[in-house]
Scaffold this active site. Structure first.
Site, PDB file in Angstrom:
ATOM      1  N   LYS A  14       6.757   9.933  -3.144  1.00 13.54           N
ATOM      2  CA  LYS A  14       7.666   9.939  -2.109  1.00 13.54           C
ATOM      3  C   LYS A  14       8.977  10.491  -2.440  1.00 13.54           C
ATOM      4  O   LYS A  14       9.191  11.268  -3.070  1.00 13.54           O
ATOM      5  CB  LYS A  14       7.541   8.570  -1.310  1.00 13.54           C
ATOM      6  N   HIS A  97       0.690  12.393   6.157  1.00 15.99           N
ATOM      7  CA  HIS A  97       0.719  11.047   5.613  1.00 15.99           C
ATOM      8  C   HIS A  97       1.571  10.140   6.909  1.00 15.99           C
ATOM      9  O   HIS A  97       2.130  10.841   7.718  1.00 15.99           O
ATOM     10  CB  HIS A  97       1.842  11.046   4.441  1.00 15.99           C
ATOM     11  N   GLU A  99       3.909   8.315   7.166  1.00 14.14           N
ATOM     12  CA  GLU A  99       5.255   8.333   7.133  1.00 14.14           C
ATOM     13  C   GLU A  99       5.721   9.581   7.979  1.00 14.14           C
ATOM     14  O   GLU A  99       6.729   9.647   8.628  1.00 14.14           O
ATOM     15  CB  GLU A  99       5.998   8.273   5.775  1.00 14.14           C
ATOM     16  N   GLY A 175       2.880  -0.050   1.565  1.00 15.22           N
ATOM     17  CA  GLY A 175       4.102  -0.572   1.120  1.00 15.22           C
ATOM     18  C   GLY A 175       4.332  -2.019   1.604  1.00 15.22           C
ATOM     19  O   GLY A 175       5.357  -2.460   1.411  1.00 15.22           O
ATOM     20  N   SER A 215      -0.936   0.117  -0.609  1.00 16.92           N
ATOM     21  CA  SER A 215      -0.869  -1.147  -1.627  1.00 16.92           C
ATOM     22  C   SER A 215      -1.994  -1.251  -2.530  1.00 16.92           C
ATOM     23  O   SER A 215      -2.019  -2.555  -3.025  1.00 16.92           O
ATOM     24  CB  SER A 215      -0.588  -2.516  -0.772  1.00 16.92           C
TER      25      SER A 215
HETATM   26  P1  PGA Z   1       1.848   2.122  -1.337  1.00 19.32           P
HETATM   27  O1  PGA Z   1       1.831   3.643  -0.394  1.00 19.32           O
HETATM   28  O2  PGA Z   1       0.917   2.286  -2.457  1.00 19.32           O
HETATM   29  O3  PGA Z   1       3.347   2.114  -1.826  1.00 19.32           O
HETATM   30  O4  PGA Z   1       1.359   1.191  -0.184  1.00 19.32           O
HETATM   31  C1  PGA Z   1       0.660   4.422  -0.265  1.00 19.32           C
HETATM   32  C2  PGA Z   1       0.981   5.699   0.234  1.00 19.32           C
HETATM   33  O5  PGA Z   1       1.752   5.655   1.384  1.00 19.32           O
HETATM   34  O6  PGA Z   1       0.355   6.833  -0.028  1.00 19.32           O
END
Ligand code: PGA
Length: 257
Positions: A14, A97, A99, A175, A215
């Site tokens: 990220k 993604h 996000e 996350g 996660s």
């Molecule tokens: P995370 O993110 O492992 O921090 O939950 C996964 C991702 O967004 O690809």
């Protein structure tokens, strides 16, 4: 049951890491994963791509990007083209993604254009799908995931599908420390494979790699990877340290409880 498909563990940094931090990471991760079985992919920020791919030469780490534009070039301020990513050593790109979808308004039809461009240019797409908590709680998980796959991969041939990886990332698990249980994840993975089978045929469905993300930690990687339809992992937070990312890649060495 043993997975029939190649295993891929992808780190998604990220908006973290300078050039120096990226190179340092590669130096530390390399000896930890030299003997490991899964393919190791790392999605670095644009600014560190060149240095990270150079530092990864001769290692088993494959470097890629986290986004791209669908055009070949043009007046698109702030955007990056597939050819530019290839130019700095990227071999794959994460597309759609959550996000990007949630914070930057990316739709599945935009993702679809990017998938087509990345395939045309020879960059391997990792296409992300996943439902929000609200959608899960109202029983819409399958509908959402099916819609995202159909729209993001619209017009993709069976031959092209072989070059694509799908990442199932429930938005509520990203996350948040709240992972889908291996059983919950397996159910959605099996559903996706079934849906892909209906559109592209069973052979293609059996071949496509479907990764789980949200996660993922050294403590849950092994159990997730033991599920029949989970072929790999997309790791955000836990990919920022070489030690934790290394233990996820070496999940087979984890102690069983
Ligand atoms: P995370 O993110 O492992 O921090 O939950 C996964 C991702 O967004 O690809």
């Amino acid at each position: 049951m043993v997975n029939k498909r190649p295993e891929v563990i992808v780190g998604n940094w990220k908006m973290y890491k300078t050039i120096e931090e990226s190179v340092d990471f590669i130096e530390k991760l390399t000896p930890l994963v030299s003997e490991s079985e899964p393919f190791v992919y790392l999605a670095a920020p644009f600014t560190a791509l060149q240095a990270t791919s150079k530092a990864s030469e001769g290692t088993k780490i494959v470097v890629g990007a986290q986004n791209m534009n669908d055009a070949t070039e043009g007046a698109f301020t702030g955007e990056v083209a597939a050819s530019m990513l290839l130019d700095v050593g990227a071999k794959f790109v994460i597309l759609g993604h959550s996000e990007r979808r949630q914070l930057f308004g990316e739709t599945s039809s935009f993702v679809n254009k990017k998938v087509k461009r990345s395939l045309a240019e020879g960059l391997k797409p990792i296409v992300c799908v996943g439902e929000t908590l609200e959608e899960r709680e109202s029983g819409k998980t399958e509908e959402i995931v099916m819609q995202q796959i159909s729209e993001s991969l619209e017009g993709i041939s069976t031959e092209e599908l072989e070059k694509i990886l799908i990442a199932y990332e429930p938005v509520w698990a990203i996350g948040t420390g709240r992972t889908a249980t291996p059983k919950e994840a397996q159910e959605v993975h099996a559903f996706q494979r079934h849906h892909i089978g209906e559109v592209w045929g069973k052979v293609a469905a059996d071949k496509i790699g479907i990764l789980y993300g949200g996660s993922v930690k050294p403590a849950n990687a092994r159990e997730l990877m033991q599920q029949n339809d989970i072929d790999g992992l997309l790791v955000g937070g836990a990919s920022l340290s070489p030690e934790s990312f290394g233990s996820i890649i070496n999940y087979q060495n984890a102690l069983t409880h």
